[in-house]
Design a protein around this motif. Structure first.
Motif, PDB file in Angstrom:
ATOM      1  N   UNK A 234      31.032  -2.907   6.383  1.00  0.00           N
ATOM      2  CA  UNK A 234      31.735  -1.955   6.754  1.00  0.00           C
ATOM      3  C   UNK A 234      32.001  -1.049   5.125  1.00  0.00           C
ATOM      4  N   UNK A 235      32.532  -0.945   4.374  1.00  0.00           N
ATOM      5  CA  UNK A 235      32.789  -0.475   2.764  1.00  0.00           C
ATOM      6  C   UNK A 235      31.238   0.032   2.137  1.00  0.00           C
ATOM      7  N   UNK A 236      30.366  -1.242   2.736  1.00  0.00           N
ATOM      8  CA  UNK A 236      29.338  -0.460   1.931  1.00  0.00           C
ATOM      9  C   UNK A 236      28.897   0.883   2.347  1.00  0.00           C
ATOM     10  N   UNK A 237      29.136   0.695   4.308  1.00  0.00           N
ATOM     11  CA  UNK A 237      28.208   1.798   4.853  1.00  0.00           C
ATOM     12  C   UNK A 237      29.272   3.165   5.090  1.00  0.00           C
ATOM     13  N   UNK A 238      30.947   3.147   4.096  1.00  0.00           N
ATOM     14  CA  UNK A 238      31.207   4.326   4.685  1.00  0.00           C
ATOM     15  C   UNK A 238      30.823   4.975   2.902  1.00  0.00           C
ATOM     16  N   UNK A 239      30.336   4.181   1.725  1.00  0.00           N
ATOM     17  CA  UNK A 239      29.375   4.613   0.694  1.00  0.00           C
ATOM     18  C   UNK A 239      28.404   5.024   0.674  1.00  0.00           C
ATOM     19  N   UNK A 240      27.538   4.691   1.654  1.00  0.00           N
ATOM     20  CA  UNK A 240      26.451   4.862   2.415  1.00  0.00           C
ATOM     21  C   UNK A 240      26.366   6.673   1.980  1.00  0.00           C
ATOM     22  N   UNK A 241      27.455   6.274   3.931  1.00  0.00           N
ATOM     23  CA  UNK A 241      27.731   8.200   4.618  1.00  0.00           C
ATOM     24  C   UNK A 241      27.978   9.022   3.661  1.00  0.00           C
ATOM     25  N   UNK A 242      28.904   8.659   1.784  1.00  0.00           N
ATOM     26  CA  UNK A 242      29.048   9.720   0.858  1.00  0.00           C
ATOM     27  C   UNK A 242      27.726   9.343   0.415  1.00  0.00           C
ATOM     28  N   UNK A 243      26.976   8.591  -0.241  1.00  0.00           N
ATOM     29  CA  UNK A 243      26.383   8.980  -0.687  1.00  0.00           C
ATOM     30  C   UNK A 243      24.781   9.821  -0.412  1.00  0.00           C
ATOM     31  N   UNK A 244      24.444   9.798   1.670  1.00  0.00           N
ATOM     32  CA  UNK A 244      23.954  10.442   2.028  1.00  0.00           C
ATOM     33  C   UNK A 244      23.932  12.001   2.165  1.00  0.00           C
ATOM     34  N   UNK A 245      25.403  12.017   2.049  1.00  0.00           N
ATOM     35  CA  UNK A 245      26.114  13.522   2.223  1.00  0.00           C
ATOM     36  C   UNK A 245      25.941  13.989   0.935  1.00  0.00           C
ATOM     37  N   UNK A 246      26.415  13.279  -0.179  1.00  0.00           N
ATOM     38  CA  UNK A 246      25.872  13.494  -1.502  1.00  0.00           C
ATOM     39  C   UNK A 246      24.236  13.725  -2.003  1.00  0.00           C
ATOM     40  N   UNK A 247      23.681  13.876  -1.078  1.00  0.00           N
ATOM     41  CA  UNK A 247      22.359  14.233  -1.291  1.00  0.00           C
ATOM     42  C   UNK A 247      21.238  13.010  -1.993  1.00  0.00           C
ATOM     43  N   UNK A 248      22.117  11.724  -2.287  1.00  0.00           N
ATOM     44  CA  UNK A 248      21.421  11.004  -2.914  1.00  0.00           C
ATOM     45  C   UNK A 248      19.398  10.547  -2.333  1.00  0.00           C
ATOM     46  N   UNK A 249      20.374   9.954  -1.172  1.00  0.00           N
ATOM     47  CA  UNK A 249      18.765  10.112  -0.147  1.00  0.00           C
ATOM     48  C   UNK A 249      18.721  10.560   0.917  1.00  0.00           C
ATOM     49  N   UNK A 250      18.298  10.259   2.250  1.00  0.00           N
ATOM     50  CA  UNK A 250      18.600  11.286   3.610  1.00  0.00           C
ATOM     51  C   UNK A 250      17.754  10.081   4.070  1.00  0.00           C
ATOM     52  N   UNK A 251      17.916   9.301   5.284  1.00  0.00           N
ATOM     53  CA  UNK A 251      17.517   8.730   6.640  1.00  0.00           C
ATOM     54  C   UNK A 251      16.777   9.998   7.410  1.00  0.00           C
ATOM     55  N   UNK A 252      16.290   9.960   7.914  1.00  0.00           N
ATOM     56  CA  UNK A 252      15.065  11.136   8.973  1.00  0.00           C
ATOM     57  C   UNK A 252      15.671  11.913   9.453  1.00  0.00           C
ATOM     58  N   UNK A 253      16.790  11.512  10.518  1.00  0.00           N
ATOM     59  CA  UNK A 253      17.404  12.094  11.203  1.00  0.00           C
ATOM     60  C   UNK A 253      18.450  12.759  10.757  1.00  0.00           C
ATOM     61  N   UNK A 254      18.818  13.182   9.005  1.00  0.00           N
ATOM     62  CA  UNK A 254      19.397  13.648   8.076  1.00  0.00           C
ATOM     63  C   UNK A 254      18.850  15.088   6.927  1.00  0.00           C
ATOM     64  N   UNK A 255      17.705  15.063   7.288  1.00  0.00           N
ATOM     65  CA  UNK A 255      16.349  15.983   7.082  1.00  0.00           C
ATOM     66  C   UNK A 255      16.934  17.101   7.264  1.00  0.00           C
ATOM     67  N   UNK A 256      17.150  17.502   8.472  1.00  0.00           N
ATOM     68  CA  UNK A 256      18.034  18.896   9.111  1.00  0.00           C
ATOM     69  C   UNK A 256      19.251  19.420   8.855  1.00  0.00           C
TER      70      UNK A 256
END
Length: 298
Positions: A234-256
């Protein structure tokens, strides 16, 4: 960092031993029971967790700083800057004795297995990185492997900081086979049926009786190890949300536009945790709890 001194002091790094001795002197003589003792145990637990997370926390701060302050027109691409920052963090961990040589090889193994997965997953379209920079392999910037190494760093550091012991731990050969199947499924589910639910059931079957014993300072607590796996995922998932918000990487549904990472990813991180735990057991074989001292007759 404080704990009672003992034979496992040798497993701490030089810097950690110095911090440990200073903290022990500071806390020696404090009450063993009551609200004050409880608050001390909570504070020591949080400090140990923060110390164990230092690699991942510094890397996450670098990712956030790159999003907030790194100029888009800088001569050095953002991804390359993150790769250099990750290398500096890793070098600093070794230079300041925050990681031991015994642990480094398993962290490197985390890096290699993670990078291999990144190469496959980005090619399959599971997620993507910005196409800039030269420090990359195909579509994967080299800093991505350090994100997996950060998980490995936490796992090996928390093992010795909390002097982990395990009651009824499954056979390491069985956990290794299951970890290999989990890792294979991250690749094969793109071509055949996804076996993650069967693998999750096997994880539960192997570890459902396992209890983790961990020392805080004076207190040694017990918790079902499956609950620990779920909490870390769960903690890693929270960190993943921070990382994707920062644009380090993106999932397909986040590109828009950024959206919350699907909670279903927690199961993927849970399974990745199993791989991480098994790798750590190659460095720190699971040890049973110390026997309770015999009560004097009378």
């Amino acid at each position: 960092m404080a704990r009672e001194t003992g034979g496992r002091d040798a497993e701490l790094t030089r810097l950690e031993r110095a911090i440990d001795r200073a903290a022990h002197r500071l806390l020696a003589g404090r009450p063993a029971r009551g609200p004050r003792a409880f608050l001390i145990e909570c504070a020591v637990f949080l400090l140990k967790q923060a110390w164990a997370c230092v690699f991942g926390a510094l890397l996450l701060l670098a990712i956030l700083a790159a999003r907030l302050w790194y100029p888009d027109d800088a001569p050095l691409a953002r991804n390359d800057a993150l790769t250099l920052a990750a290398i500096l963090i890793q070098c600093g961990m070794l230079a300041f004795r925050l990681e031991s040589g015994r642990e480094l090889w398993v962290i490197v193994l985390f890096h290699l297995t993670g990078t291999a997965m990144e190469l496959f997953k980005t090619d399959a379209g599971s997620w993507s990185y910005a196409a800039d920079g030269v420090l990359r392999i195909g579509g994967v910037p080299l800093f991505s492997g350090f994100m997996y190494a950060a998980v490995g760093s936490y796992m090996v550091r928390v093992h010795r900081l909390h002097e982990l012991r395990f009651a009824r731990y499954p056979r390491v050969w069985a956990t290794t086979i299951l970890a290999a199947l989990i890792y294979a499924n991250f690749f094969t589910h793109h071509f055949i049926v996804d076996l993650r639910w069967i693998l999750l059931a096997l994880v539960a079957l192997l570890w459902w009786r396992t209890v983790m014993h961990f020392r805080v300072w004076r207190a040694t607590l017990r918790v079902p190890v499956l609950l620990v796996f779920a909490g870390v995922a769960l903690v890693i998932w929270v960190a993943e949300n921070i990382g994707t918000w920062a644009g380090a990487w993106l999932y397909p549904d986040q590109e828009a536009g950024w959206v919350l990472v699907s909670p279903q990813k927690i199961t993927a991180w849970f399974l990745l945790m199993i791989i991480s735990v098994v790798m750590v057991t190659w460095v720190y074989p699971p040890r049973a709890p110390d026997p309770a001292p015999a009560r004097p007759a009378g």
